[in-house]
Write a protein that holds these residues in place. Structure first.
Motif, PDB file in Angstrom:
ATOM      1  N   SER A 200       2.954   4.601 -11.811  1.00  0.00           N
ATOM      2  CA  SER A 200       3.643   3.499 -10.864  1.00  0.00           C
ATOM      3  C   SER A 200       3.910   4.488  -9.735  1.00  0.00           C
ATOM      4  CB  SER A 200       4.753   3.245 -12.102  1.00  0.00           C
ATOM      5  OG  SER A 200       5.313   4.726 -12.870  1.00  0.00           O
ATOM      6  N   ALA A 201       4.325   5.523  -9.915  1.00  0.00           N
ATOM      7  CA  ALA A 201       4.611   6.553  -9.251  1.00  0.00           C
ATOM      8  C   ALA A 201       4.412   6.288  -7.720  1.00  0.00           C
ATOM      9  CB  ALA A 201       5.778   7.725  -9.488  1.00  0.00           C
ATOM     10  N   ASP A 202       2.668   6.780  -8.228  1.00  0.00           N
ATOM     11  CA  ASP A 202       1.710   6.740  -6.938  1.00  0.00           C
ATOM     12  C   ASP A 202       1.965   5.095  -6.124  1.00  0.00           C
ATOM     13  OD1 ASP A 202       1.097   9.256  -7.268  1.00  0.00           O
ATOM     14  OD2 ASP A 202      -0.482   8.780  -8.743  1.00  0.00           O
ATOM     15  N   ILE A 203       1.730   4.137  -6.490  1.00  0.00           N
ATOM     16  CA  ILE A 203       1.199   2.754  -6.429  1.00  0.00           C
ATOM     17  C   ILE A 203       3.114   3.110  -5.760  1.00  0.00           C
ATOM     18  CG2 ILE A 203       1.516   0.095  -6.839  1.00  0.00           C
ATOM     19  CD1 ILE A 203       0.416   1.409  -9.836  1.00  0.00           C
ATOM     20  N   LEU A 204       4.012   2.857  -5.689  1.00  0.00           N
ATOM     21  CA  LEU A 204       5.366   2.865  -5.389  1.00  0.00           C
ATOM     22  C   LEU A 204       5.781   4.116  -4.601  1.00  0.00           C
ATOM     23  CD1 LEU A 204       8.867   1.878  -5.498  1.00  0.00           C
ATOM     24  CD2 LEU A 204       9.128   3.659  -6.602  1.00  0.00           C
ATOM     25  N   ALA A 205       4.656   5.024  -4.179  1.00  0.00           N
ATOM     26  CA  ALA A 205       5.014   6.250  -3.083  1.00  0.00           C
ATOM     27  C   ALA A 205       3.999   4.463  -1.853  1.00  0.00           C
ATOM     28  CB  ALA A 205       4.657   6.929  -3.357  1.00  0.00           C
ATOM     29  N   GLU A 206       3.192   4.291  -2.487  1.00  0.00           N
ATOM     30  CA  GLU A 206       2.175   3.754  -1.433  1.00  0.00           C
ATOM     31  C   GLU A 206       2.712   2.559  -0.594  1.00  0.00           C
ATOM     32  OE1 GLU A 206      -1.812   3.216  -2.698  1.00  0.00           O
ATOM     33  OE2 GLU A 206      -1.940   2.275  -0.599  1.00  0.00           O
ATOM     34  N   PHE A 207       3.486   1.840  -1.556  1.00  0.00           N
ATOM     35  CA  PHE A 207       4.282   1.045  -1.356  1.00  0.00           C
ATOM     36  C   PHE A 207       5.421   0.676  -0.303  1.00  0.00           C
ATOM     37  CE2 PHE A 207       7.437  -2.991  -2.261  1.00  0.00           C
ATOM     38  CZ  PHE A 207       6.842  -3.945  -2.120  1.00  0.00           C
ATOM     39  N   ARG A 208       6.240   1.800  -0.669  1.00  0.00           N
ATOM     40  CA  ARG A 208       7.413   2.379   0.274  1.00  0.00           C
ATOM     41  C   ARG A 208       6.770   1.967   1.869  1.00  0.00           C
ATOM     42  NH1 ARG A 208      12.071   2.928  -2.961  1.00  0.00           N
ATOM     43  NH2 ARG A 208      12.116   3.794  -4.702  1.00  0.00           N
ATOM     44  N   GLN A 209       5.938   3.072   1.438  1.00  0.00           N
ATOM     45  CA  GLN A 209       5.044   3.598   2.977  1.00  0.00           C
ATOM     46  C   GLN A 209       4.849   2.499   3.496  1.00  0.00           C
ATOM     47  OE1 GLN A 209       4.892   6.845   3.678  1.00  0.00           O
ATOM     48  NE2 GLN A 209       4.841   5.752   5.766  1.00  0.00           N
ATOM     49  N   LEU A 210       3.808   1.891   2.863  1.00  0.00           N
ATOM     50  CA  LEU A 210       3.673   0.419   3.479  1.00  0.00           C
ATOM     51  C   LEU A 210       5.015  -0.380   4.273  1.00  0.00           C
ATOM     52  CD1 LEU A 210       1.208  -0.759   1.085  1.00  0.00           C
ATOM     53  CD2 LEU A 210       0.629  -0.177   3.237  1.00  0.00           C
ATOM     54  N   VAL A 211       6.058  -0.559   3.383  1.00  0.00           N
ATOM     55  CA  VAL A 211       6.816  -1.556   3.699  1.00  0.00           C
ATOM     56  C   VAL A 211       7.823  -0.214   5.040  1.00  0.00           C
ATOM     57  CG1 VAL A 211       9.034  -2.474   2.948  1.00  0.00           C
ATOM     58  CG2 VAL A 211       7.966  -2.356   1.632  1.00  0.00           C
ATOM     59  N   ALA A 212       7.366   0.517   4.827  1.00  0.00           N
ATOM     60  CA  ALA A 212       8.617   1.288   6.348  1.00  0.00           C
ATOM     61  C   ALA A 212       7.131   1.624   7.647  1.00  0.00           C
ATOM     62  CB  ALA A 212       8.262   2.910   5.581  1.00  0.00           C
ATOM     63  N   ASP A 213       6.507   1.254   7.426  1.00  0.00           N
ATOM     64  CA  ASP A 213       5.268   1.082   8.254  1.00  0.00           C
ATOM     65  C   ASP A 213       5.160  -0.183   8.857  1.00  0.00           C
ATOM     66  OD1 ASP A 213       4.401   3.738   8.025  1.00  0.00           O
ATOM     67  OD2 ASP A 213       2.684   3.418   6.893  1.00  0.00           O
ATOM     68  N   GLY A 214       5.820  -1.512   8.163  1.00  0.00           N
ATOM     69  CA  GLY A 214       6.341  -2.339   8.980  1.00  0.00           C
ATOM     70  C   GLY A 214       5.410  -3.752   7.986  1.00  0.00           C
ATOM     71  N   TYR A 215       4.792  -3.114   7.089  1.00  0.00           N
ATOM     72  CA  TYR A 215       3.587  -4.313   6.151  1.00  0.00           C
ATOM     73  C   TYR A 215       4.734  -5.299   6.213  1.00  0.00           C
ATOM     74  CZ  TYR A 215       0.232  -1.624   7.221  1.00  0.00           C
ATOM     75  OH  TYR A 215      -1.123  -1.159   8.037  1.00  0.00           O
ATOM     76  N   LYS A 216       3.905  -6.490   6.049  1.00  0.00           N
ATOM     77  CA  LYS A 216       5.127  -8.180   5.550  1.00  0.00           C
ATOM     78  C   LYS A 216       4.590  -8.476   4.778  1.00  0.00           C
ATOM     79  CE  LYS A 216       7.559  -7.246   9.078  1.00  0.00           C
ATOM     80  NZ  LYS A 216       7.901  -6.073   9.394  1.00  0.00           N
ATOM     81  N   GLU A 235       6.185   3.758 -19.876  1.00  0.00           N
ATOM     82  CA  GLU A 235       6.654   2.367 -20.802  1.00  0.00           C
ATOM     83  C   GLU A 235       6.740   1.544 -20.344  1.00  0.00           C
ATOM     84  OE1 GLU A 235       7.783   1.639 -24.343  1.00  0.00           O
ATOM     85  OE2 GLU A 235       6.444   4.029 -24.188  1.00  0.00           O
ATOM     86  N   LEU A 236       5.539   0.813 -19.526  1.00  0.00           N
ATOM     87  CA  LEU A 236       6.060  -0.264 -18.541  1.00  0.00           C
ATOM     88  C   LEU A 236       4.444  -0.734 -18.587  1.00  0.00           C
ATOM     89  CD1 LEU A 236       7.223   0.251 -15.124  1.00  0.00           C
ATOM     90  CD2 LEU A 236       4.807   1.441 -15.366  1.00  0.00           C
ATOM     91  N   ASP A 237       4.715  -2.650 -18.575  1.00  0.00           N
ATOM     92  CA  ASP A 237       3.684  -3.697 -17.770  1.00  0.00           C
ATOM     93  C   ASP A 237       3.746  -4.338 -16.731  1.00  0.00           C
ATOM     94  OD1 ASP A 237       5.571  -5.474 -17.811  1.00  0.00           O
ATOM     95  OD2 ASP A 237       5.329  -6.338 -19.539  1.00  0.00           O
ATOM     96  N   PHE A 238       3.225  -4.688 -15.931  1.00  0.00           N
ATOM     97  CA  PHE A 238       3.073  -5.489 -14.617  1.00  0.00           C
ATOM     98  C   PHE A 238       3.963  -5.833 -14.361  1.00  0.00           C
ATOM     99  CE2 PHE A 238       1.912  -9.106 -11.918  1.00  0.00           C
ATOM    100  CZ  PHE A 238       1.514  -8.016 -10.940  1.00  0.00           C
TER     101      PHE A 238
END
Ligand code: SAH
Ligand code: SF4
Ligand code: F3S
Length: 458
Positions: A200-216, A235-238
């Motif tokens: 989840s940490a890898d997904i979150l990092a990529e997600f934050r980067q996308l938002v910072a790069d202006g992806y909508k 301990e986390l589901d979808f």
């Protein structure tokens, strides 16, 4: 298991630079699903990282990569046709490097076919070997031999591959790879291997980067996103993952696909309701409305359970729209079975319906079932479904006339001066330009024609 980190292959960059007089131009085309499109973006990213430019046309390329899909016979035939047409280009340019990758070469018989019948194809590799492309290019150039990689099963996850995204505002974000469901008709579990989730940490990092790069508009990808996290030791589901991502501040919306009905939960619907960042659209492929067929497909839910979840979602999120995939003419599907599908489609009122005639895939359990229904009958069934669906869509779009909606402007449409945008619920709207591409805007809907809304920016 810890992910593997991609590392740049300096040697490959030097080998490529020495082989081509000017920086080589790469052309990557992906067939098939969004997962494949995302892989194609990584392939182009890797090639550009090695010093390649991006060719806009096939004819201008020094390196051509076809990233293939095996889901239906028709998809495979198209690829063979497209690859066959490259022979001429290779005759004109002997340094043209042709690679075929993706889901098709995950089948040994396909690798054999490329090896023997397509001698102008230089490199063949499967879905698990993308990060090895630089190495394969070196083998091809320095070893003076074609590289025909046998299917292999990848069990780990490679992080930090370079990526060259197709769009500056819509992005694909894989959260997991592979599939363990083994629906009886489907080749995907064989060509994509076992299910494995990204941390989840890898997904979150990529997600934050996308938002910072202006992806909508960010779409989370997986063959069954609802089984996200299995075997990860977190301990986390979808639904938890979705809530975590939607808490990131910014101007964006999140979508996800595909959600398998057997694992979709009320918690997921509640999570969708809880955040304006989550698009109110649910792709929940039902495949058939007949319990007999669902069982033969190994889908592990009944039509009643499916409808119960849809009913819950409709109550919880009245503005939500739905889409689905349906296979018509699964082996043994009777007129009675098909009527149940028609009934379900009328009842759910999908915004979009993707209908496919069953295609026999070698090696899957369904391929062994008797299939007496003539193709013409299957085609007639599809036509019946499409007619039902057209009427449903007309009703759904007509209901929006006169309302004001938020759209993400996607670009110029086919008619000069007209721009198209997409609603949160996945409907398409056309507005007269100019319109701010890649930005959210508000539009008033003035009319509807079939699935397309027409409006004006306000
Ligand atoms: N993981 C997704 C589907 C991926 S394949 C899911 O389970 O929903 C996309 C769609 O292709 C499937 O939903 C199915 O409708 C269709 N499909 C898969 N195999 C097929 C086959 N052998 N013949 C016809 N359609 C098929
Ligand atoms: Fe295929 Fe079923 Fe897996 Fe979807 S869930 S990819 S249809 S096996
Ligand atoms: Fe096709 Fe492979 Fe996707 S078979 S549908 S490209 S996972």
């Amino acid at each position: 298991m810890n992910p593997v980190n991609f590392t740049r292959n300096e040697h490959a960059a030097a080998v490529l630079a020495a082989y081509y007089e000017t920086p080589p131009m790469a052309y990557v085309h992906s067939f098939g699903c969004q997962q494949n499109v995302n892989d194609g973006e990584k392939i182009l990213g890797i090639l550009m990282d090695l010093g390649c430019g991006q060719a806009q046309r096939l004819e201008d390329a020094d390196i051509i990569v076809f990233n293939t899909c095996a889901v239906r016979e028709h998809a495979e035939q198209r690829v063979f046709g497209n690859v066959g047409a490259l022979k001429k280009l290779k005759e004109q340019n002997p340094r043209l490097m042709i690679a075929v990758c993706g889901c098709m070469p995950q089948q040994a018989h396909v690798v054999e076919k490329f090896k023997h019948s397509y001698p102008f194809v230089d490199i063949v590799f499967g879905t698990g070997a993308i990060d090895r492309l630089p190495e394969m290019i070196c083998q091809r150039i320095e070893g003076h031999k074609r590289v025909m990689r046998q299917p292999e099963e990848r069990t780990d996850i490679v992080e930090h591959m370079p990526i060259r995204r197709d769009s500056a505002f819509r992005a694909w974000l894989p959260i997991m790879y592979g599939c363990d469901n083994f629906c009886s008709y489907c080749i995907v579990p064989y060509v994509r291997g076992r299910e494995r989730s990204r941390r989840s940490a890898d997904i979150l990092a990529e997600f934050r980067q996308l938002v910072a790069d202006g992806y909508k508009d960010i779409t989370l990808l997986g063959q069954n996103v609802n089984s996200y996290g299995k075997g990860l030791g977190e301990e986390l589901d979808f639904a938890d993952l979705l809530a975590m991502l939607a808490a990131v501040p910014g101007d964006y919306r999140i979508r996800f696909m595909t959600s398998h009905p057997k694992d979709a939960t009320k918690k997921l619907i509640d999570t969708m309701a809880s955040s304006d960042h989550i698009a109110k659209h649910l792709h929940l492929p039902v495949q058939s409305g007949s319990d007999t067929i669902l069982q033969a497909m190994n889908r592990r839910y009944t039509a009643a359970r499916y409808l119960e979840l849809i009913d819950y979602a409709k109550q919880t999120i009245p503005e939500m729209t739905y889409s689905s995939d349906i296979i018509v003419g699964f082996p043994g599907e009777t007129e009675e079975d098909f009527r149940r599908t028609e009934e379900l489609v009328r009842r759910v009122e999908y915004m979009q319906l993707f209908t496919f005639i069953y295609s026999k895939r070698a090696g899957t359990p369904a391929a062994r079932l008797p299939d007496p229904t003539p193709h013409a009958e299957k085609a007639a069934r599809i036509a019946r479904l499409v007619a039902i669906q057209d009427a449903v869509v007309e009703k759904l779009t007509a209901a929006l006339v006169g309302t004001e909606v938020q759209v993400l402007v996607e670009g110029p449409g086919r008619t000069p001066g007209v721009f198209t945008g997409r609603l949160d619920n996945n409907m398409v709207v056309e507005v007269p330009g100019p319109a701010p591409v890649g930005q959210f805007a508000f539009a008033r809907i003035e009319s509807a024609k079939g699935a397309v809304l027409k409006g004006r920016l306000v």
